[in-house]
Design an enzyme around this catalytic site. Structure first.
Site, PDB file in Angstrom:
ATOM      1  NE  ARG A  42      -2.333  -1.256   3.633  1.00 21.65           N
ATOM      2  CZ  ARG A  42      -2.826  -1.045   4.583  1.00 21.65           C
ATOM      3  NH1 ARG A  42      -3.814  -0.383   5.087  1.00 21.65           N
ATOM      4  NH2 ARG A  42      -2.103  -1.246   5.815  1.00 21.65           N
ATOM      5  CD  GLU A  48     -22.800  -2.757  16.548  1.00 20.26           C
ATOM      6  OE1 GLU A  48     -22.265  -2.417  15.616  1.00 20.26           O
ATOM      7  OE2 GLU A  48     -24.059  -2.705  16.410  1.00 20.26           O
ATOM      8  CG  HIS A  50     -23.787   9.897   6.255  1.00 21.85           C
ATOM      9  ND1 HIS A  50     -25.416   9.654   6.497  1.00 21.85           N
ATOM     10  CD2 HIS A  50     -23.241   8.735   5.890  1.00 21.85           C
ATOM     11  CE1 HIS A  50     -25.250   8.314   6.150  1.00 21.85           C
ATOM     12  NE2 HIS A  50     -24.475   7.903   5.665  1.00 21.85           N
TER      13      HIS A  50
HETATM   14  N1  GLN Z   1     -25.181  -2.068  13.452  1.00 21.04           N
HETATM   15  C1  GLN Z   1     -24.243  -1.464  12.416  1.00 21.04           C
HETATM   16  C2  GLN Z   1     -23.775  -0.221  13.256  1.00 21.04           C
HETATM   17  O1  GLN Z   1     -24.434   0.281  14.184  1.00 21.04           O
HETATM   18  C3  GLN Z   1     -24.969  -1.175  11.389  1.00 21.04           C
HETATM   19  C4  GLN Z   1     -23.869  -0.313  10.398  1.00 21.04           C
HETATM   20  C5  GLN Z   1     -24.383  -0.401   8.923  1.00 21.04           C
HETATM   21  O2  GLN Z   1     -25.516  -0.269   8.774  1.00 21.04           O
HETATM   22  N2  GLN Z   1     -23.400  -0.112   8.185  1.00 21.04           N
HETATM   23  O3  GLN Z   1     -22.494   0.165  13.204  1.00 21.04           O
END
Ligand code: GLN
Ligand code: ZN
Length: 768
Positions: A15, A492, A702
């Site tokens: 890369r 997460e 975003h």
């Molecule tokens: N559960 C994932 C998140 O919240 C969904 C991500 C996605 O839709 N690309 O990051």
């Protein structure tokens, strides 16, 4: 019989281009340093192709950012908003304007937006969309193509073959930026520039020029077909002494075959990895003298070529046309495969022996050529590898195959229909109208990333790592409770990536150290590789979901990635239909869903953001794909009781043409991205009278911008006109992973206020 190649990865073995361009953008290296890095990459690529004995070696397949943007610069299709950059950039260096077009420009008091980016056909590569206006002019602008050809000629001599995108595909890749014209009509203005380009290449000594026309393998309108005929006739009338090779790939020519073979060019390339069945028809149609490049080596995957299959195609073609009219080639540019398998030191030898990256694929071209000349050893070695893969116990697991064979329609169907489930779920969760939730991830701060990096390097013990993750999880739960969100998520924090996280825990997956492919600009991804039958040796997410549920009285949503998204973002095995692999993943996810239910998780989300991007390129193939894709999702979701609520999430923008299939997924709740389109995307759901619950995103994640209560309320009011109010959820567009904490908190506080006001203002379910 010539050995042909259409294109090679441009990032370098390690890369280098990514590193150099990012340093250049940060002002850490000079323009000359960047050019020098590029020069080295190109020369290394050419050297590999020389070593492999390739006769037609591509040049100008290299790009500093994107080959479609290169074309826009070559053709002078530069949107007017960039002219101040030309003036402000010192010395008017083309490369700086080029990067401004790709990345936007915020300097010297200017703030100019980047050009749009979109997916390159069905790959995960993103190109910069050309912009056209009604009075669009084209003129030969950039010298990059010619400079690169001259460089290639010095290096590889007569083998150098410049590559450009053909005129019709270039127009079809672009977008009309104003009303009142059809981009395809620009072909008349475009062709003279192509004539100039090709004539100049000829004058510099090019023997062949490759024109990529992937749209010849897509659905074309009558007008688009006429544009092909017009453009190539006009070019043929005005250039001579140089041979043109039109390259098609990613699908079959089908109804465009007569058009393609009759273009006045010297050679046509077809993709026989994706569409082997087209060979017979193309051979039957071939006019005298046209040469045929056989794309027998898969340019889109990481598997060793089966020489026996390729040889069958090649000998058939030789039989029909004679060997002088045949070329052997990879199916498409090798841009979409990783660079070099030799760099992988951690893949088990047995498995590695079934694989081939870009460098190895060049060698396959050469070996096939030698086999035609009578080298039987090469054939024997290859067939040994192919046979060992076919019978390997590492790949083939009887238990998995039996489970797949035993799937019934009942396995893909919930116990009761949605209205019954909805009532049971309402009784169970007693959620208010306009319930609030988020999509799963919360901000992945540098702290969390560093934590994971340290753990992966062995600098942190599992216990310390998990303690830190638990702390982040608890804080996130408390925050959601304070804000007053109804259905919580754990955040997460334990996940690096939504596919890799599951791939690492599933059998049948392998991971590479250097298997990078370009996604866009300097960004690369390292897709995991599905090499064998997929199974789930143990629970994958139960530990984190149950831990999170124990911290709160509110419902905690379990979070999984769906089978189609996992499939779509991996390198998939080519020795069985994608459908079979999808079903294997679906069963693994189903087992996880059931395990979560058993652990007391009542709401489970199965993300499918990639279901739409898996759509075949030809519309006629959509129904078959959608049928198995939807079924795979349903298999993953249908192992639970009626009282368990299944969510899914998607974040793309077009639902109109696939809405019935989305409804067929039968998720109890679907959350989708809608805020950027101001709820326009909901119309498909409304027109279809989508029956299940739906969470149209009200917060555009975003951007760091915090939406106001009023804005979100007004989006909910719009949604309530389109859909029954009792079915509407309130949530952001997507996960919050890329956001920062302060804006996330502020936005979610506003979102909950908006939901509360909606509950008061929109009491009666609005009937349509
Ligand atoms: N559960 C994932 C998140 O919240 C969904 C991500 C996605 O839709 N690309 O990051
Ligand atoms: Zn999303």
């Amino acid at each position: 019989m010539l050995k042909n190649n259409l294109g090679f990865p441009r990032m370098g073995s390690h890369r280098q281009l990514k590193k150099a361009s990012e340093q250049y953008w940060q002002g850490k290296i000079t323009r000359q340093d960047l050019y020098a890095a590029a020069r080295k990459i190109k020369e290394a690529n050419w050297q590999l192709q020389l070593d492999a004995g390739i006769d037609l070696i591509p040049c100008n397949d290299f790009s500093y950012y994107d080959h479609v943007l290169d074309m826009s610069l070559l053709l002078g299709a530069i949107p007017a908003r960039y002219s101040p950059v030309v003036a402000s950039v010192k010395g008017n260096e083309e490369i700086d304007m080029y990067f401004a077009m790709a990345r936007g420009y915020q300097k010297d008091g200017l703030d100019i937006k980047a050009m749009e980016m979109t997916k390159w056909f069905d790959t995960n590569y993103h190109y910069i969309v050309p912009e056209f206006t009604a009075d669009q002019q084209f003129n030969l602008f950039s010298e990059k193509l010619f400079a690169e050809f001259n460089h290639a000629k010095q290096y590889v001599g007569g083998a150098a073959k410049p590559v450009i995108i053909g005129p019709v595909s270039y127009l079809l890749l672009g977008k009309e930026k104003e009303a009142g014209f059809d981009k395809i009509d620009l072909i008349k203005k475009l062709v003279p520039v192509y004539v100039d380009i090709i004539n100049r290449l000829k004058n510099y000594g090019a023997e062949w020029v490759q024109l990529d026309e992937p749209y010849l393998a897509m659905d074309l309108s009558k007008k688009e077909k006429e544009a092909f005929e017009y453009a190539y006739r006009a070019i043929a009338n005005r250039v001579s002494g140089v041979k043109l090779l039109v390259a098609t790939y990613f699908d079959a020519l089908l109804d465009n075959a007569p058009l393609a073979v009759n273009l006045p060019v010297q050679a046509l390339h077809i993709d026989l990895a994706r569409a082997p069945e087209q060979l017979d028809e193309v051979l039957a149609l071939m006019p005298a003298n046209l040469q045929l490049s056989l794309g027998v080596i898969d340019g889109r995957n990481v598997w060793k070529n089966d020489y026996k299959k390729s040889l069958a195609h090649i000998t058939k073609a030789i039989g029909a046309l004679g060997s002088e009219r045949i070329m052997i080639s990879p199916s498409s540019s090798l841009l979409h495969t990783p660079y070099d398998l030799d760099l992988e030191t951690a893949i088990d030898y047995g498995v590695k022996n079934w694989m081939a990256f870009a460098k190895q694929k060049l060698n396959e071209v050469s070996e096939l050529h030698q086999i035609i000349q009578g080298n039987t050893d090469l054939m024997r070695n290859n067939q040994q590898a192919i046979e060992s893969r076919r019978t390997s116990t590492v790949i083939h697991k009887d238990t998995v195959k039996q489970k797949i064979a035993a799937i019934t329609d009942a396995d893909a169907t919930r116990n009761s229909a949605f209205p019954v489930r909805q009532q049971l779920q309402q009784q169970r969760f007693k959620l208010p109208h306009f319930p609030t939730t988020t999509i799963g991830s919360f901000p992945q701060t540098d702290d969390i990333r560093q934590l994971r990096a340290k753990y992966k390097k062995g600098e942190l013990r599992l216990q310390e790592y998990e303690q830190a993750l638990e702390k982040a999880t608890i804080e996130t739960i408390r925050l959601q409770e304070e804000i007053g969100i109804d259905v919580l998520v754990h955040g997460e924090f334990e996940r690096n990536d939504m596919v890799e996280y599951f791939g690492e825990q599933l059998d049948g997956y392998l991971f590479t150290q250097n298997g990078w492919v370009q996604s866009y600009g300097s960004r690369c991804v390292k897709p995991p590789v599905i090499y064998g039958d997929i199974s789930r040796p143990k629970d994958m997410t139960v530990r984190w979901s149950s831990f999170a549920q124990q911290q709160t009285d509110r419902p905690m949503k379990g979070m999984l990635t769906g089978p189609i998204t996992i499939l779509q973002w991996s390198f998939v095995r080519d020795d069985q239909p994608r459908e079979t692999t999808a079903n294997q993943i679906a069963l693994a996810i189903r087992e996880e869903v059931v395990a979560l239910e058993k652990a007391g998780i009542g709401i489970i989300q199965i993300d499918e953001p990639a279901i739409r991007e898996g759509l075949p390129l030809r519309r006629a193939n959509w129904p078959a794909y959608l049928t198995w894709a939807v079924k795979a999702f349903r298999i993953s979701a249908s192992g639970v009781n009626d009282e368990t609520q299944i969510h899914t999430h998607m974040c793309y923008s077009e639902f109109n043409d696939i809405i019935e299939h989305i409804a067929a997924m039968d998720a109890d709740v679907i959350t989708i991205e809608t805020s950027r389109s101001q709820m326009e995307l909901l119309e498909a759901f409304s027109d279809f009278e989508y029956p299940n619950e739906i969470g149209p995103g009200v917060y555009d994640i975003h951007s760091p911008r915090v939406p106001t209560v009023e804005e979100m309320l007004s989006l909910l009011e719009k949604a309530a006109i389109l859909l029954p109010a009792r079915n509407i959820w309130v949530n952001p567009d997507c996960g919050l992973k890329t956001r920062k904490w302060p804006e996330t908190k502020a936005a979610l506080i506003n979102m909950v206020s908006a939901a509360k006001q909606a509950r008061e203002k929109i009491t009666e379910p609005v009937t349509l």
